[in-house]
Design a protein around this motif. Sequence first.
Motif, PDB file in Angstrom:
ATOM      1  N   LEU A  33       9.795  -4.490   6.341  1.00  0.00           N
ATOM      2  CA  LEU A  33      10.555  -3.291   5.998  1.00  0.00           C
ATOM      3  C   LEU A  33      11.998  -3.593   5.628  1.00  0.00           C
ATOM      4  O   LEU A  33      12.653  -2.781   4.963  1.00  0.00           O
ATOM      5  CB  LEU A  33      10.507  -2.298   7.164  1.00  0.00           C
ATOM      6  CG  LEU A  33       9.132  -1.692   7.450  1.00  0.00           C
ATOM      7  CD1 LEU A  33       9.195  -0.780   8.669  1.00  0.00           C
ATOM      8  CD2 LEU A  33       8.606  -0.925   6.241  1.00  0.00           C
ATOM      9  N   THR A  36      12.023  -4.238   1.901  1.00  0.00           N
ATOM     10  CA  THR A  36      11.629  -3.052   1.122  1.00  0.00           C
ATOM     11  C   THR A  36      12.430  -1.808   1.529  1.00  0.00           C
ATOM     12  O   THR A  36      12.009  -0.689   1.254  1.00  0.00           O
ATOM     13  CB  THR A  36      10.124  -2.778   1.307  1.00  0.00           C
ATOM     14  OG1 THR A  36       9.834  -2.627   2.706  1.00  0.00           O
ATOM     15  CG2 THR A  36       9.297  -3.923   0.756  1.00  0.00           C
ATOM     16  N   LEU A  39      13.081   0.887  -1.025  1.00  0.00           N
ATOM     17  CA  LEU A  39      11.894   1.412  -1.680  1.00  0.00           C
ATOM     18  C   LEU A  39      11.296   2.598  -0.930  1.00  0.00           C
ATOM     19  O   LEU A  39      10.344   3.215  -1.404  1.00  0.00           O
ATOM     20  CB  LEU A  39      10.821   0.319  -1.783  1.00  0.00           C
ATOM     21  CG  LEU A  39      11.192  -0.918  -2.598  1.00  0.00           C
ATOM     22  CD1 LEU A  39      10.250  -2.061  -2.265  1.00  0.00           C
ATOM     23  CD2 LEU A  39      11.120  -0.602  -4.076  1.00  0.00           C
ATOM     24  N   TYR A  41       9.689   2.223   1.848  1.00  0.00           N
ATOM     25  CA  TYR A  41       8.437   1.742   2.417  1.00  0.00           C
ATOM     26  C   TYR A  41       8.273   2.179   3.870  1.00  0.00           C
ATOM     27  O   TYR A  41       9.243   2.246   4.634  1.00  0.00           O
ATOM     28  CB  TYR A  41       8.389   0.215   2.355  1.00  0.00           C
ATOM     29  CG  TYR A  41       7.546  -0.341   1.241  1.00  0.00           C
ATOM     30  CD1 TYR A  41       7.475   0.287  -0.003  1.00  0.00           C
ATOM     31  CD2 TYR A  41       6.814  -1.510   1.418  1.00  0.00           C
ATOM     32  CE1 TYR A  41       6.706  -0.237  -1.026  1.00  0.00           C
ATOM     33  CE2 TYR A  41       6.038  -2.042   0.402  1.00  0.00           C
ATOM     34  CZ  TYR A  41       5.981  -1.399  -0.816  1.00  0.00           C
ATOM     35  OH  TYR A  41       5.214  -1.910  -1.827  1.00  0.00           O
ATOM     36  N   THR A  42       7.022   2.433   4.242  1.00  0.00           N
ATOM     37  CA  THR A  42       6.620   2.674   5.626  1.00  0.00           C
ATOM     38  C   THR A  42       5.673   1.543   6.031  1.00  0.00           C
ATOM     39  O   THR A  42       5.228   0.759   5.172  1.00  0.00           O
ATOM     40  CB  THR A  42       5.891   4.016   5.754  1.00  0.00           C
ATOM     41  OG1 THR A  42       4.640   3.926   5.047  1.00  0.00           O
ATOM     42  CG2 THR A  42       6.733   5.158   5.173  1.00  0.00           C
ATOM     43  N   ASN A  45       2.688   1.229   3.716  1.00  0.00           N
ATOM     44  CA  ASN A  45       2.880   0.580   2.418  1.00  0.00           C
ATOM     45  C   ASN A  45       2.808  -0.934   2.516  1.00  0.00           C
ATOM     46  O   ASN A  45       2.355  -1.603   1.585  1.00  0.00           O
ATOM     47  CB  ASN A  45       4.224   0.978   1.817  1.00  0.00           C
ATOM     48  CG  ASN A  45       4.358   2.469   1.602  1.00  0.00           C
ATOM     49  OD1 ASN A  45       5.209   3.112   2.204  1.00  0.00           O
ATOM     50  ND2 ASN A  45       3.514   3.040   0.770  1.00  0.00           N
ATOM     51  N   LEU A  46       3.254  -1.494   3.635  1.00  0.00           N
ATOM     52  CA  LEU A  46       3.282  -2.946   3.785  1.00  0.00           C
ATOM     53  C   LEU A  46       1.896  -3.553   3.628  1.00  0.00           C
ATOM     54  O   LEU A  46       1.746  -4.660   3.089  1.00  0.00           O
ATOM     55  CB  LEU A  46       3.865  -3.334   5.143  1.00  0.00           C
ATOM     56  CG  LEU A  46       5.340  -2.992   5.374  1.00  0.00           C
ATOM     57  CD1 LEU A  46       5.750  -3.399   6.784  1.00  0.00           C
ATOM     58  CD2 LEU A  46       6.225  -3.682   4.342  1.00  0.00           C
ATOM     59  N   VAL A  49      -0.055  -2.248  -0.136  1.00  0.00           N
ATOM     60  CA  VAL A  49       0.332  -2.952  -1.354  1.00  0.00           C
ATOM     61  C   VAL A  49      -0.502  -4.216  -1.564  1.00  0.00           C
ATOM     62  O   VAL A  49      -0.661  -4.683  -2.688  1.00  0.00           O
ATOM     63  CB  VAL A  49       1.842  -3.292  -1.329  1.00  0.00           C
ATOM     64  CG1 VAL A  49       2.133  -4.391  -0.317  1.00  0.00           C
ATOM     65  CG2 VAL A  49       2.344  -3.679  -2.711  1.00  0.00           C
ATOM     66  N   TYR A 115       7.095  -7.438  -4.341  1.00  0.00           N
ATOM     67  CA  TYR A 115       8.408  -7.380  -3.693  1.00  0.00           C
ATOM     68  C   TYR A 115       8.553  -8.586  -2.782  1.00  0.00           C
ATOM     69  O   TYR A 115       7.572  -9.093  -2.236  1.00  0.00           O
ATOM     70  CB  TYR A 115       8.570  -6.071  -2.902  1.00  0.00           C
ATOM     71  CG  TYR A 115       8.477  -4.864  -3.794  1.00  0.00           C
ATOM     72  CD1 TYR A 115       9.483  -4.594  -4.722  1.00  0.00           C
ATOM     73  CD2 TYR A 115       7.366  -4.033  -3.767  1.00  0.00           C
ATOM     74  CE1 TYR A 115       9.386  -3.514  -5.585  1.00  0.00           C
ATOM     75  CE2 TYR A 115       7.266  -2.952  -4.629  1.00  0.00           C
ATOM     76  CZ  TYR A 115       8.281  -2.699  -5.535  1.00  0.00           C
ATOM     77  OH  TYR A 115       8.184  -1.646  -6.400  1.00  0.00           O
ATOM     78  N   TRP A 183      10.462   3.021  -7.542  1.00  0.00           N
ATOM     79  CA  TRP A 183       9.914   4.344  -7.229  1.00  0.00           C
ATOM     80  C   TRP A 183      10.971   5.450  -7.258  1.00  0.00           C
ATOM     81  O   TRP A 183      10.776   6.522  -6.703  1.00  0.00           O
ATOM     82  CB  TRP A 183       9.207   4.343  -5.866  1.00  0.00           C
ATOM     83  CG  TRP A 183       8.176   3.273  -5.750  1.00  0.00           C
ATOM     84  CD1 TRP A 183       8.338   2.058  -5.136  1.00  0.00           C
ATOM     85  CD2 TRP A 183       6.853   3.279  -6.275  1.00  0.00           C
ATOM     86  NE1 TRP A 183       7.188   1.316  -5.249  1.00  0.00           N
ATOM     87  CE2 TRP A 183       6.254   2.047  -5.940  1.00  0.00           C
ATOM     88  CE3 TRP A 183       6.114   4.218  -7.000  1.00  0.00           C
ATOM     89  CZ2 TRP A 183       4.948   1.732  -6.308  1.00  0.00           C
ATOM     90  CZ3 TRP A 183       4.817   3.891  -7.361  1.00  0.00           C
ATOM     91  CH2 TRP A 183       4.252   2.673  -7.014  1.00  0.00           C
ATOM     92  N   TYR A 185      13.587   5.555  -5.597  1.00  0.00           N
ATOM     93  CA  TYR A 185      14.156   5.768  -4.267  1.00  0.00           C
ATOM     94  C   TYR A 185      15.665   5.532  -4.252  1.00  0.00           C
ATOM     95  O   TYR A 185      16.392   6.181  -3.494  1.00  0.00           O
ATOM     96  CB  TYR A 185      13.471   4.832  -3.263  1.00  0.00           C
ATOM     97  CG  TYR A 185      13.868   5.054  -1.829  1.00  0.00           C
ATOM     98  CD1 TYR A 185      13.349   6.129  -1.104  1.00  0.00           C
ATOM     99  CD2 TYR A 185      14.752   4.193  -1.185  1.00  0.00           C
ATOM    100  CE1 TYR A 185      13.694   6.338   0.213  1.00  0.00           C
ATOM    101  CE2 TYR A 185      15.104   4.393   0.133  1.00  0.00           C
ATOM    102  CZ  TYR A 185      14.582   5.462   0.826  1.00  0.00           C
ATOM    103  OH  TYR A 185      14.927   5.663   2.140  1.00  0.00           O
TER     104      TYR A 185
END
Length: 400
Positions: A33, A36, A39, A41-42, A45-46, A49, A115, A183, A185
């Motif tokens: 995290l 990312t 981005l 990310y949660t 998402n890790l 992806v 990423y 994204w 973000y």
Amino acid sequence: MRRTLSQLPPLTLSGQETALCPENAAYMARTDLEQTRMLGYTPLNLDAVTTLLLGLLGARATVRHICGTTDEILGCLTEAGLSITEEIHRYETGAEAEVLAERLIAEGRKLFWPYPLRAGRFADEAHLVPPALWARLNSKTALPDLVPPEALAPRQSHVTGALPDDIPLPAFLKAGGEHATGWGYAVHHCATPAQVAQARTAFLAQSIDTVIVEAAIPLHRCWCVNLSVSPDTVQLLGAAEQTFSAPARQAGSVIDPDTPYPEAGHALALSVADAARRQGFLGICGLDIGQTDDGRLIVFDPNFRVNSSTPQILLHRAAAARSGLPVSLSFSGRTQGAMSRLIARIKGPIADGWFVPTRLLDAALLPAADGINLCTGFVMAETRAAAETRSRDLQTLIDT
């Protein structure tokens, strides 16, 4: 008469997978995290992806979470036409993913990822593209180093804390520096001084030192143009038009023969990717390129990585030929329940040729999913309006 899944012709790539990345490349996307943080990310998402690009990488090695690679899921994707011949290494935890990556590196594989991986975890020579080069190429600040000035929107760079209140509006405020972004973000569309102040506060809270102020040029359309870069050549893979829910907030991608990426822009995309090739970049990349009302083409964002539109772009031509339907629209659905139930719901649209799944995520195998299964891919239709209707119908179907 509806065809059974086993009767569907495969979705061939016509050898394109050999040009996507070197044969010794290994897809390893499990990061953290911190890398990312720009981005949004949660924990979900890790791991989600890591399930991208199934059926697109030939026999290359991949490190993938089990939630997207069960026999049930791979069977469904294969029956839908994807050719999944890769060397899959499955994991359940981030630590396991890194151990698998170490083994692949010891075998002479080069890691590639959308990423950056955990900072300092692997030596530079273990990556297909060194992290420092990746960061420089993907930096919005360095875009003028790759793109000719006539293909850029007017822009200025400011220290975040000293960002003036009276910048020309409307404008897009984008995070500078070399953090991994995407994204939308780290992008703020500002039409008023109050929105500029809000964006400044948000960037300071994210420890962003510099901000790029880019003129909000009215656009006719915008595409993500995908290319593959090898040591000696650059190949244009195709383009998908971007759809937006709000300025800088992409909602999806559509490939419509009535609104293609202009042939006049091919040379621009190839030249930008070739500039990156000369610096040492290899693999898949995408460029966000918009067209103004007077026909001028503007490069807005560098995406020297796999893009969300990449599977759709690579599979669209074969899916259109198989179904006889010329338009594709990206689909991202969510639903609760068993994966077997979700697969049963989508079998009809798959067999009828108007839905191509590219990724399924079984929430039962990923606690971070909170019981929500993911289903992504694209729908096919005669027109864009019909594709939008089918996308809504498909979400209703999987929720039934």
